[in-house]
Scaffold this active site. Structure first.
Site, PDB file in Angstrom:
ATOM      1  N   THR A 169      -0.955  -1.696   0.494  1.00  0.00           N
ATOM      2  CA  THR A 169      -0.654  -2.917  -0.237  1.00  0.00           C
ATOM      3  C   THR A 169      -0.257  -2.624  -1.678  1.00  0.00           C
ATOM      4  OG1 THR A 169      -1.705  -4.910  -1.128  1.00  0.00           O
ATOM      5  CG2 THR A 169      -3.160  -3.072  -0.668  1.00  0.00           C
ATOM      6  N   ASP A 170       0.485  -3.546  -2.270  1.00  0.00           N
ATOM      7  CA  ASP A 170       0.834  -3.395  -3.692  1.00  0.00           C
ATOM      8  C   ASP A 170      -0.388  -3.585  -4.596  1.00  0.00           C
ATOM      9  OD1 ASP A 170       0.531  -6.154  -3.337  1.00  0.00           O
ATOM     10  OD2 ASP A 170       2.509  -6.688  -4.121  1.00  0.00           O
ATOM     11  N   GLU A 171      -1.482  -4.131  -4.024  1.00  0.00           N
ATOM     12  CA  GLU A 171      -2.663  -4.405  -4.851  1.00  0.00           C
ATOM     13  C   GLU A 171      -3.331  -3.135  -5.366  1.00  0.00           C
ATOM     14  OE1 GLU A 171      -5.402  -7.281  -3.445  1.00  0.00           O
ATOM     15  OE2 GLU A 171      -3.848  -8.534  -2.582  1.00  0.00           O
ATOM     16  N   TYR A 216     -11.686  -5.019  -2.071  1.00  0.00           N
ATOM     17  CA  TYR A 216     -10.617  -4.839  -1.066  1.00  0.00           C
ATOM     18  C   TYR A 216      -9.596  -3.811  -1.542  1.00  0.00           C
ATOM     19  CZ  TYR A 216      -6.069  -5.577   1.105  1.00  0.00           C
ATOM     20  OH  TYR A 216      -4.855  -5.368   1.702  1.00  0.00           O
ATOM     21  N   LYS A 231      -8.533   0.017  -0.235  1.00  0.00           N
ATOM     22  CA  LYS A 231      -7.169   0.367   0.217  1.00  0.00           C
ATOM     23  C   LYS A 231      -6.647   1.549  -0.602  1.00  0.00           C
ATOM     24  CE  LYS A 231      -4.899  -1.226   2.925  1.00  0.00           C
ATOM     25  NZ  LYS A 231      -4.779  -1.036   4.403  1.00  0.00           N
TER      26      LYS A 231
END
Ligand code: NAD
Ligand code: TDX
Length: 332
Positions: free
Chosen positions: A121-123, A148, A152
């Site tokens: 993810t870009d997060e 979260y 990741k």
């Protein structure tokens, strides 16, 4: 015929990927999914037995994973605990699945020398200011905010280390926010669409000025296939479709397309540590692998998504009441 092992294939993006692979390739797909609260076998029913198999199980189950990885050519790893709000209230399952689960899969892929693609993810990059002209690219330093996104980020780093130290044949993709069919009603867009269907006003965290970079799930799938096919081992690719919108703009479009007044929404308690803005520069993927998104018009993709939730109430209805009860407890 390539044999793909798709983890998390009964979840939102994984099930869209399975349907995309069925329609656009002749690959055989095995889905490995634990069917947590977020998994739904209804999302992958009626697929041809000659090309599809479902295995219920945990990606942290080393014996099961070892056997399945050995039987396939490529592992495409979607399975995760995926919801930021849940990670703020109970982080433990995020460590078990996102960290230990990923570790279990890459150990098996290394042992059997299998091609591995890790979905991220870009997060992992943290967030940007609203007026920052920069977007995330493959060189942006990791700076995750939530339990979260930090798990990741940890899983991405494990994959990178396995490539460098053990020669794992892996690629990684970091994608922006997906929308489309089969997304759990806890997530922003399906929550608001199904709220309106139920006569509940959409709920905006804080001021609603947070920006997300939206991409249709099918465009994510086509990018992943391009990376599996042509990606350079060890490389990371950012996936995005230039779809920046703030949350208020998205709610306004949902209200407009569902025949509601433009101000028929509520502001609720903000998310702790709420990332302000995500924005993806996907030029490496476009330049090196020739990929481009097909859903360039967010508004028409959103209209299709609204229609899908209207037409598929039996799919989402069983989760709706419990999801809203949980949000109510949190003041959201
Ligand atoms: P989701 O929560 O809808 O689906 C996750 C799936 O994984 C579910 O079917 C669940 O049952 C399964 N699962 C969870 N734990 C498992 C375990 N231990 N063993 C086996 N299966 C397990 O998530 P999603 O939104 O489809 O996200 C899929 C992947 O894409 C995740 O890795 C996520 O980080 C990544 N991603 C999501 C987005 C997004 O906008 N949703 C954007 C970028 C990247
Ligand atoms: O009711 C809501 N109201 C609201 O304003 C909900 C559920 C969310 N929001 C806001 C929070 C975010 O700014 O909407 C935005 C999107 O929220 P989510 O759907 O929870 O997504 P986000 O936190 O951005 O993360 C998603 O994209 C990246 C996925 O859930 C992640 O798995 C993915 O990595």
């Amino acid at each position: 015929m390539q044999k793909l092992l798709v983890t998390g294939g009964a979840g939102f993006i994984g099930s869209n990927f399975v349907h995309y692979v069925m329609a656009h390739t002749d690959s055989f797909v095995t889905v490995l999914d634990k069917i947590t609260y977020a998994g739904n076998v209804e999302s992958i029913k009626h697929l041809p037995a000659s090309r599809f198999r479902f295995v219920k199980g945990d990606i942290a189950d080393a014996a099961l994973v070892d056997q399945l990885v050995a039987e396939h050519d490529v592992v495409v790893h979607y399975a995760a605990e995926s919801h930021n709000d849940n990670s703020l209230h109970d982080p433990r399952p995020f460590l078990d699945t996102n960290i230990i689960g990923t570790y279990t899969l890459i150990e098996a892929a290394r042992k059997h020398d299998k091609r591995f693609h890790h979905i991220s993810t870009d997060e992992v990059y943290g967030d940007l200011e609203l007026d920052d002209p920069e977007r995330f690219n493959e060189d942006t330093p990791y700076n995750p905010s939530s339990p979260y996104s930090s798990t990741k980020a940890g899983s991405d780093l494990l994959v990178r280390a396995w490539v460098r130290s053990f020669g794992l044949r892996a690629t990684i993709s970091n994608c922006s926010n997906n929308y489309g069919p089969y997304q759990h009603v806890e997530k922003f867009i399906p929550r608001q669409i199904t709220n309106v269907i139920d006569g509940i006003r959409p709920k905006l965290y804080g001021k609603g000025e947070n920006v997300r970079d939206w991409i249709h799930a099918d465009d994510h799938s086509s990018a992943v296939l391009a990376i599996i096919d042509k990606g350079v081992i060890g490389d990371t690719y950012l996936i995005g479709a230039d779809g920046e919108k703030n949350n208020l703009e998205v709610v306004a479009l949902i209200l407009q397309h569902m025949g509601q007044a433009p101000d028929a929404y509520d502001h609720v308690v903000d998310r702790a540590g709420h990332d302000l803005r995500y924005a993806i520069d996907s030029s490496k993927l476009r330049r090196e692998l020739g990929w481009s998104p097909q859903f360039s018009d967010f508004e028409s993709g959103l209209e299709d998504t609204i229609r899908w939730y209207r037409d598929n109430e039996t799919w989402w209805r069983p989760q709706k009441a419990a999801t809203e009860a949980k949000y109510r407890q949190q003041g959201q």
